[in-house]
Design a protein around this motif. Structure first.
Motif, PDB file in Angstrom:
ATOM      1  N   ILE A   1      46.693  42.244 117.141  1.00 40.06           N
ATOM      2  CA  ILE A   1      45.851  41.947 118.291  1.00 40.06           C
ATOM      3  C   ILE A   1      46.319  42.739 119.503  1.00 40.06           C
ATOM      4  CG2 ILE A   1      45.177  40.158 119.928  1.00 40.06           C
ATOM      5  CD1 ILE A   1      45.252  38.159 117.645  1.00 40.06           C
ATOM      6  N   GLN A   2      47.620  42.746 119.696  1.00 39.65           N
ATOM      7  CA  GLN A   2      48.175  43.513 120.803  1.00 39.65           C
ATOM      8  C   GLN A   2      47.872  44.996 120.634  1.00 39.65           C
ATOM      9  OE1 GLN A   2      52.285  42.813 121.580  1.00 39.65           O
ATOM     10  NE2 GLN A   2      52.539  44.669 122.790  1.00 39.65           N
ATOM     11  N   ALA A   3      47.952  45.451 119.396  1.00 37.16           N
ATOM     12  CA  ALA A   3      47.660  46.860 119.126  1.00 37.16           C
ATOM     13  C   ALA A   3      46.246  47.211 119.564  1.00 37.16           C
ATOM     14  CB  ALA A   3      47.848  47.151 117.642  1.00 37.16           C
ATOM     15  N   VAL A   4      45.319  46.310 119.289  1.00 41.93           N
ATOM     16  CA  VAL A   4      43.938  46.532 119.715  1.00 41.93           C
ATOM     17  C   VAL A   4      43.849  46.532 121.235  1.00 41.93           C
ATOM     18  CG1 VAL A   4      41.592  45.641 119.668  1.00 41.93           C
ATOM     19  CG2 VAL A   4      43.008  45.487 117.626  1.00 41.93           C
ATOM     20  N   GLY A   5      44.541  45.615 121.843  1.00 48.13           N
ATOM     21  CA  GLY A   5      44.532  45.527 123.300  1.00 48.13           C
ATOM     22  C   GLY A   5      45.093  46.778 123.952  1.00 48.13           C
ATOM     23  N   VAL A   6      46.198  47.230 123.444  1.00 47.85           N
ATOM     24  CA  VAL A   6      46.815  48.445 123.982  1.00 47.85           C
ATOM     25  C   VAL A   6      45.880  49.636 123.807  1.00 47.85           C
ATOM     26  CG1 VAL A   6      48.691  50.092 123.666  1.00 47.85           C
ATOM     27  CG2 VAL A   6      49.169  47.640 123.634  1.00 47.85           C
ATOM     28  N   TRP A   7      45.301  49.698 122.643  1.00 46.38           N
ATOM     29  CA  TRP A   7      44.364  50.784 122.374  1.00 46.38           C
ATOM     30  C   TRP A   7      43.211  50.759 123.377  1.00 46.38           C
ATOM     31  CZ3 TRP A   7      39.168  50.434 121.129  1.00 46.38           C
ATOM     32  CH2 TRP A   7      38.550  51.636 120.724  1.00 46.38           C
ATOM     33  N   ALA A   8      42.751  49.559 123.672  1.00 47.18           N
ATOM     34  CA  ALA A   8      41.617  49.403 124.584  1.00 47.18           C
ATOM     35  C   ALA A   8      41.926  49.999 125.955  1.00 47.18           C
ATOM     36  CB  ALA A   8      41.248  47.936 124.713  1.00 47.18           C
ATOM     37  N   TYR A   9      43.108  49.703 126.467  1.00 44.50           N
ATOM     38  CA  TYR A   9      43.459  50.214 127.793  1.00 44.50           C
ATOM     39  C   TYR A   9      43.730  51.712 127.761  1.00 44.50           C
ATOM     40  CZ  TYR A   9      43.534  45.641 129.887  1.00 44.50           C
ATOM     41  OH  TYR A   9      43.154  44.422 130.371  1.00 44.50           O
ATOM     42  N   ARG A  10      44.226  52.150 126.622  1.00 47.95           N
ATOM     43  CA  ARG A  10      44.509  53.567 126.472  1.00 47.95           C
ATOM     44  C   ARG A  10      43.238  54.390 126.567  1.00 47.95           C
ATOM     45  NH1 ARG A  10      48.442  55.464 121.670  1.00 47.95           N
ATOM     46  NH2 ARG A  10      49.089  57.478 122.491  1.00 47.95           N
ATOM     47  N   HIS A  11      42.173  53.833 126.016  1.00 53.11           N
ATOM     48  CA  HIS A  11      40.904  54.559 126.018  1.00 53.11           C
ATOM     49  C   HIS A  11      39.858  53.825 126.841  1.00 53.11           C
ATOM     50  CE1 HIS A  11      42.338  57.320 122.915  1.00 53.11           C
ATOM     51  NE2 HIS A  11      42.909  56.265 122.360  1.00 53.11           N
ATOM     52  N   ALA A  12      40.314  53.188 127.869  1.00 49.90           N
ATOM     53  CA  ALA A  12      39.402  52.394 128.701  1.00 49.90           C
ATOM     54  C   ALA A  12      38.266  53.250 129.238  1.00 49.90           C
ATOM     55  CB  ALA A  12      40.170  51.748 129.841  1.00 49.90           C
ATOM     56  N   THR A  13      38.592  54.427 129.686  1.00 47.10           N
ATOM     57  CA  THR A  13      37.556  55.289 130.262  1.00 47.10           C
ATOM     58  C   THR A  13      36.512  55.659 129.225  1.00 47.10           C
ATOM     59  OG1 THR A  13      39.066  57.114 129.834  1.00 47.10           O
ATOM     60  CG2 THR A  13      38.970  56.290 132.082  1.00 47.10           C
ATOM     61  N   THR A  14      36.969  55.955 128.030  1.00 42.69           N
ATOM     62  CA  THR A  14      36.035  56.298 126.965  1.00 42.69           C
ATOM     63  C   THR A  14      35.131  55.125 126.634  1.00 42.69           C
ATOM     64  OG1 THR A  14      37.654  57.785 125.993  1.00 42.69           O
ATOM     65  CG2 THR A  14      35.819  57.102 124.593  1.00 42.69           C
ATOM     66  N   LEU A  15      35.731  53.962 126.589  1.00 43.50           N
ATOM     67  CA  LEU A  15      34.983  52.780 126.183  1.00 43.50           C
ATOM     68  C   LEU A  15      34.021  52.301 127.258  1.00 43.50           C
ATOM     69  CD1 LEU A  15      37.810  50.809 124.397  1.00 43.50           C
ATOM     70  CD2 LEU A  15      35.986  52.161 123.397  1.00 43.50           C
ATOM     71  N   GLN A  16      34.212  52.782 128.452  1.00 40.64           N
ATOM     72  CA  GLN A  16      33.301  52.372 129.515  1.00 40.64           C
ATOM     73  C   GLN A  16      31.865  52.693 129.162  1.00 40.64           C
ATOM     74  OE1 GLN A  16      34.497  54.087 133.183  1.00 40.64           O
ATOM     75  NE2 GLN A  16      36.334  52.829 133.385  1.00 40.64           N
ATOM     76  N   ALA A  17      31.691  53.761 128.408  1.00 39.28           N
ATOM     77  CA  ALA A  17      30.346  54.174 128.029  1.00 39.28           C
ATOM     78  C   ALA A  17      29.610  53.063 127.299  1.00 39.28           C
ATOM     79  CB  ALA A  17      30.434  55.413 127.138  1.00 39.28           C
ATOM     80  N   MET A  18      30.352  52.249 126.570  1.00 41.15           N
ATOM     81  CA  MET A  18      29.724  51.166 125.831  1.00 41.15           C
ATOM     82  C   MET A  18      28.997  50.217 126.754  1.00 41.15           C
ATOM     83  SD  MET A  18      32.303  50.126 122.834  1.00 41.15           S
ATOM     84  CE  MET A  18      32.681  48.755 123.910  1.00 41.15           C
ATOM     85  N   HIS A  19      29.687  49.860 127.832  1.00 40.44           N
ATOM     86  CA  HIS A  19      29.080  48.917 128.774  1.00 40.44           C
ATOM     87  C   HIS A  19      27.978  49.585 129.579  1.00 40.44           C
ATOM     88  CE1 HIS A  19      32.307  46.184 127.857  1.00 40.44           C
ATOM     89  NE2 HIS A  19      33.129  47.190 128.015  1.00 40.44           N
ATOM     90  N   ALA A  20      28.214  50.842 129.901  1.00 39.92           N
ATOM     91  CA  ALA A  20      27.258  51.566 130.739  1.00 39.92           C
ATOM     92  C   ALA A  20      25.930  51.784 130.023  1.00 39.92           C
ATOM     93  CB  ALA A  20      27.859  52.909 131.146  1.00 39.92           C
ATOM     94  N   GLU A  21      25.822  51.205 128.838  1.00 36.69           N
ATOM     95  CA  GLU A  21      24.594  51.363 128.065  1.00 36.69           C
ATOM     96  C   GLU A  21      23.371  50.850 128.807  1.00 36.69           C
ATOM     97  OE1 GLU A  21      23.737  52.458 125.016  1.00 36.69           O
ATOM     98  OE2 GLU A  21      25.664  53.379 124.581  1.00 36.69           O
ATOM     99  N   GLU A  22      23.584  49.722 129.462  1.00 39.20           N
ATOM    100  CA  GLU A  22      22.453  49.080 130.130  1.00 39.20           C
ATOM    101  C   GLU A  22      22.411  49.428 131.618  1.00 39.20           C
ATOM    102  OE1 GLU A  22      23.068  45.076 129.186  1.00 39.20           O
ATOM    103  OE2 GLU A  22      25.246  45.186 129.229  1.00 39.20           O
ATOM    104  N   PRO A  23      21.540  50.363 131.994  1.00 34.32           N
ATOM    105  CA  PRO A  23      21.474  50.843 133.373  1.00 34.32           C
ATOM    106  C   PRO A  23      20.861  49.825 134.309  1.00 34.32           C
ATOM    107  CG  PRO A  23      19.724  51.842 132.056  1.00 34.32           C
ATOM    108  CD  PRO A  23      20.525  50.976 131.138  1.00 34.32           C
ATOM    109  N   ASP A  24      19.954  49.028 133.823  1.00 32.63           N
ATOM    110  CA  ASP A  24      19.243  48.082 134.682  1.00 32.63           C
ATOM    111  C   ASP A  24      20.147  46.953 135.155  1.00 32.63           C
ATOM    112  OD1 ASP A  24      16.731  45.577 134.268  1.00 32.63           O
ATOM    113  OD2 ASP A  24      17.238  46.728 136.049  1.00 32.63           O
TER     114      ASP A  24
END
Lengths: 127, 127
Positions: free
Chosen positions: B104-127
């Motif tokens: 679980i921690q490994a996933v968490g660390v990975w998330a912060y490591r690529h936080a900028t990349t993953l932002q695109a996921m949320h940015a999906e919904e422009p409205d």
DNA sequence: CAGGATCCGACACGATACTG
DNA sequence: CAGTATCGTGTCGGATCCTG
């Protein structure tokens, strides 16, 4: 070692997985039943969809496509399209995708480590 | 080091996550949106349901209960019940549960490591 | 406070068929 | 071969109410 972003420090700063933290988004990725499997299947290099489907086994064509699209949007894979006579496509892990192999492997290792314990999960249905 | 079961060797033996391998069952655990969060919230020791709900935040009472039940069946937590005037219950991570903190921690660390990349996921919904 | 019972909605998955 | 469209289904999650 400079202030490179390993992510470890940032993650530790958080207590539980806050609703707004990146880690939660990452968990939502795992929330896909197949996504980690597809990522893992791509660990040795680019693969074509058909090849992926055969390698993974048991996954539906559409489901694989859906997951690949989601992975592409999440920046985990890159879709390479070659304009040839028989349309050829290859999916390749991005850096983020490759780094995700570690957490996935961690889960896999954990699973075998506690395989006996987890057997109880399946043994739920006696009939 | 003897032939202790770290799980690493067994896992490496598999290529992709086979449908019948224990690792697939483990992934199904992560497939729960909240389960990893609950496990993580319990990392510092036993907690009561209400306390858990407050700590995690944003989780429904029933959903928490469901997940705790599933976790209990999976052998990730132990439910300690104290027969007192106000019924008190505590959930505690088992050894398997504690070992799950690493992935679980490994996933968490990975998330912060690529936080900028993953932002695109949320940015999906422009409205 | 702990947790069960219900109804409902969202979403991923399973299956099939169809277009380049 | 790659991808999309469509429909059905199962399961988790959200919300509400109710019992020890």
């Amino acid at each position: 070692m400079t202030v490179e972003s390993t992510g470890a420090v940032e993650f530790e700063a958080y207590g539980p997985f806050a609703a707004d933290c990146p880690a939660r988004a990452a968990l939502d990725l795992f929330a896909s039943r197949w996504l980690p499997v597809v990522v893992w299947a791509l660990r040795n290099g680019p693969m074509r969809p058909g090849e992926l489907q055969r390698t993974i086994g048991g996954i539906r064509h559409k489901v694989l496509t859906d997951n690949l699209r989601r992975m592409e949007n999440a920046g985990l894979v890159i879709r390479r399209r070659y304009a040839e006579a028989p349309p050829r496509v290859q999916y390749e892990l991005t850096e983020a995708g490759q780094d995700l192999l570690e957490p996935i492997q961690a889960v896999g290792v954990w699973a075998y480590r506690h395989a006996t314990t987890l057997q109880a999960m399946h043994a739920e249905e006696p009939d």
